[in-house]
Motif scaffolding. Sequence first.
Motif, PDB file in Angstrom:
ATOM      1  N   CYS A   3     -37.736  18.785 -39.114  1.00 11.05           N
ATOM      2  CA  CYS A   3     -38.952  17.669 -38.924  1.00 11.05           C
ATOM      3  C   CYS A   3     -38.535  16.616 -38.528  1.00 11.05           C
ATOM      4  O   CYS A   3     -39.201  15.861 -38.155  1.00 11.05           O
ATOM      5  CB  CYS A   3     -39.558  17.780 -40.275  1.00 11.05           C
ATOM      6  SG  CYS A   3     -38.510  17.177 -41.248  1.00 11.05           S
ATOM      7  N   ILE A   4     -37.281  16.376 -38.146  1.00 16.96           N
ATOM      8  CA  ILE A   4     -36.923  15.236 -37.555  1.00 16.96           C
ATOM      9  C   ILE A   4     -36.329  15.033 -36.136  1.00 16.96           C
ATOM     10  O   ILE A   4     -35.547  14.387 -35.688  1.00 16.96           O
ATOM     11  CB  ILE A   4     -35.905  14.535 -38.362  1.00 16.96           C
ATOM     12  CG1 ILE A   4     -34.569  15.328 -38.792  1.00 16.96           C
ATOM     13  CG2 ILE A   4     -36.200  13.741 -39.760  1.00 16.96           C
ATOM     14  CD1 ILE A   4     -33.410  14.721 -39.081  1.00 16.96           C
ATOM     15  N   VAL A   9     -40.988  13.033 -33.130  1.00 12.85           N
ATOM     16  CA  VAL A   9     -41.008  11.686 -33.579  1.00 12.85           C
ATOM     17  C   VAL A   9     -41.729  10.937 -32.719  1.00 12.85           C
ATOM     18  O   VAL A   9     -41.449  10.756 -31.715  1.00 12.85           O
ATOM     19  CB  VAL A   9     -39.494  11.037 -34.041  1.00 12.85           C
ATOM     20  CG1 VAL A   9     -39.620   9.498 -34.588  1.00 12.85           C
ATOM     21  CG2 VAL A   9     -38.670  11.742 -34.910  1.00 12.85           C
ATOM     22  N   LEU A  27     -35.693  11.895 -44.825  1.00 16.04           N
ATOM     23  CA  LEU A  27     -36.194  13.004 -44.059  1.00 16.04           C
ATOM     24  C   LEU A  27     -35.035  14.304 -44.228  1.00 16.04           C
ATOM     25  O   LEU A  27     -35.495  15.526 -44.504  1.00 16.04           O
ATOM     26  CB  LEU A  27     -36.593  13.095 -42.769  1.00 16.04           C
ATOM     27  CG  LEU A  27     -37.899  12.236 -42.701  1.00 16.04           C
ATOM     28  CD1 LEU A  27     -38.188  11.782 -41.099  1.00 16.04           C
ATOM     29  CD2 LEU A  27     -39.263  12.992 -43.126  1.00 16.04           C
ATOM     30  N   TYR A  90     -43.896  15.074 -42.296  1.00 20.51           N
ATOM     31  CA  TYR A  90     -43.880  13.657 -41.493  1.00 20.51           C
ATOM     32  C   TYR A  90     -45.043  12.976 -41.833  1.00 20.51           C
ATOM     33  O   TYR A  90     -44.888  11.675 -42.043  1.00 20.51           O
ATOM     34  CB  TYR A  90     -43.551  13.948 -40.051  1.00 20.51           C
ATOM     35  CG  TYR A  90     -43.738  12.805 -39.344  1.00 20.51           C
ATOM     36  CD1 TYR A  90     -42.486  11.925 -39.243  1.00 20.51           C
ATOM     37  CD2 TYR A  90     -44.728  12.154 -38.509  1.00 20.51           C
ATOM     38  CE1 TYR A  90     -42.684  10.784 -38.527  1.00 20.51           C
ATOM     39  CE2 TYR A  90     -45.059  11.143 -37.914  1.00 20.51           C
ATOM     40  CZ  TYR A  90     -43.835  10.199 -37.913  1.00 20.51           C
ATOM     41  OH  TYR A  90     -43.992   9.041 -37.275  1.00 20.51           O
TER      42      TYR A  90
END
Length: 615
Positions: A3-4, A9, A27, A90
């Motif tokens: 998710c990063i 992003v 995160l 996020y």
Amino acid sequence: MSCIDQARVPHGPSADLLTSAEGVQALKSAQQRGLRLPLKAAIGFAAALLVGCATAPQLAEVPQATDDADVTPVPQPPAIERPIPEASVYPLLLAEFSLRRRDFDTALKTYLEQAEILRDPAVSAHATHLAQYLQRERDAYRAVRLWVELEPENVEASETLGRILARRGRTRDALPLFALVARSGEAAPFPLLLNGYKNLPPGEQAALDYAVQTLVNDDLGDSVSLLLTHALMAEDAGKSEKVRERLEPVFALEPYQQQALVLEAKLRMADEHPQPFARIEEALAEDGTRNQLRLQYARLLATRDMPAARKQFEILSAASPHDANLLFSLALLNHELKDDVAAKAYLRQVLQLGQRDDEAYLFLGQIAAAEGNRDEAIQLYQQVGDGEDLLRATLSIARLQLEAGREEELLSYMNRLRESYPERREQLFALEANIYSDAEKDDLGIDVLDRAIGEYPESDNLRYSRSVLFERNGDIDAAESDLRTILERNPENATALNALGYTLANRTQRYDEALELIEAALRLSPDEPAILDSMGWVLYHLGDFDRAVTYLTRAFARFPDPEVAAHLGEVLWVSGDTTAAMKVWRGALTREPEHVVLNETLDRLGVSLQALSTP
């Protein structure tokens, strides 16, 4: 995919937060633990991450996983065990970081979106609370509707949605939500059902009334709030007998309910009952500390028995000697009772408290002026500070100084006032000019406005005021010049268009030009009485009597001013309908027998007051 992952992003106002070292670490920590949290804890978890990443030591305290089998469980309250979908991780963290930065727009937008995606009550509740905090009712409505859908028995959600619906006039939709609140044992805001009730069509009033009666009959007959609301509905509908009938169960449950007592007293006063306040007096005898009820009682008494009202206010003031409002009320009552010695004493007490100073000085000045103490009155008026009473005090000072022939003192005072309140400087120029105009000292008024316009050349208000004085003094060219200047800056200024059109119609023979200007003003403000009057007046001068009567009648219906009456009567008179003309003039003279334009019209047409006095 992580998710990063940098590809996921986004760029934007909050992107720097989540690409910062602290944000990335938060995160990562969340991902390593698998976000094995129920959605109801999502918001709190995200907030905890924010606290955890505020400093390095705090971050170290967050348990870290060494392998999949050694994940330290996070204690959670009982909730629906549904992990946060990866796609929402996020956005939820973005929302929380945005709150930290006070980027409320981003936070609210994200929570609203996630509430609809996740369909979780906790997220919907959070979005609702944030929208309410930001006073964005449309967003709060969007969030709380979903919250109620997801948790239909939630008392807070139901009450919040009900309140919003009631404010929007959807009282029938709000009623069942308030009923749910009442059944839970909480205080339901049933009085909000009265919002706009008077303006509802009779059928809708009846439907809401029936719905309330149904609740009373079913299981909420012991709700004083609902019963009182039902009585107030009857009052709004003008049904006095129903009000009395519906107040009885209120008194049975709560004998001294304040609003019910006051409502009953008003009904009895309207019926000229010999003892309209009997139940209120009984309540005060039973408990003399019911000060709010006593205040209502005193106000009711003030409409019919001022000495009795004064006695009640004295009791209240003795219990609350530092309440400036009570002291001011006593000053007013004593003044009405011709006891200005007591009135002044109470006003001095108000000043000692340092509350309502401007009102007190204004009132003391009025008393001094009425007693003939001009200098004392002026001195008191001059103590009034900046606020809504300043202009009233200034007008009073001006009248006193002009009556004494002290124009120089007035000029000096106005100059000092403008220096003391520079933000009001333009307004005070206009006020001074108006003072001279009212005193029929137009030359002085024009001098003031000349000076003012020199300082504020772009002020349409000052220029318009000067055009009025020019017109009244017969300087039509100067009046037209000022109005043309206004229209050059703003061609759609309906007031200036009408003023110029009326001036040309009334003081020149440029009727076609006047008609064009007034038509333009009427297109901008089709229902403005002054413009309708101007249209009728120019049509009269153009010989179109029928249309002139139509416009003047419309103007007079909206604004029965003596000048409009003078115009309408003249057109009717010249048209041959002398009976109708005299009826219009007679009514106007009854209201303002000294009106200059009206009397000039009658003199010019040779209509005697004796003829008008005979119906």
